[in-house]
Design a protein around this motif. Sequence first.
Motif: not given
Lengths: 108, 121
Positions: B28-30, B35-36, B54-55, B73, B75, B78, B80, B99
């Motif tokens: 999960s991106i969360t 950070y992405w 950030y998510y 993003v 969420t 999933n 960005f 990532r």
Amino acid sequence: IVLTQSPATLSLSPGERATLSCRASQRVRSYLAWYQQKPGQAPRLLIYDASNRATGIPARFSGSGSGTDFTLTISSLEPEDFAVYYCQHRTNWPPGLTFGGGTKVEIK
Amino acid sequence: QVQLQESGPGLVKPSQTLSLTCTVSGGSITSGDYYWSWIRQPPGKGLEWIGYIYYSGSTYSNPSLKSRVTISVDTSKNLFSLKLTSVTAADTAVHYCARGLGGPIGAFDIWGQGTMVTVSS
């Protein structure tokens, strides 16, 4: 923060030791990473926090330094190690991120 | 394990908007302290940071590109995304999503394979 890598190109033979330098324009404590990039591929994380090897990275790769001067050492070059290497730093405040210009390790 | 995949047009006309998406799979991106980020590499040149998010939605961009960059993003999906407006030939590059490890370390431990975007009429 500016990261200056030297030399731009390093010509070595397999089995030799490679020493790559990354100099920061300001003190960055130990918050420096190193990456390897081969042609046509994404960069791969080698070292984080100046001296910690990432998962799966061979022990011949080592990082050292703190403050403004950092070194990536490859103790004995394998054929697959000829590539371009980048250093990188992220600042928390003000938020930012920078890469060095890269060092190409080529076969002599 | 977590994987990233970039997608979007490979050709964009000058003055138009470059739009790319990075889909996160295998996690999960969360979750976690990550950070992405978007990073690009012009042909034959080095790596340039574009920006990161950030998510939570907080974003930061390279000052040299800031006025043209939007990172968002989603969420629920999933993923960005990157939008870069008013592109020129100088924006031609391989674009990577990555990532980043949170906190002061900040290193990129997972990268997408990269997608080439050419700006040309």
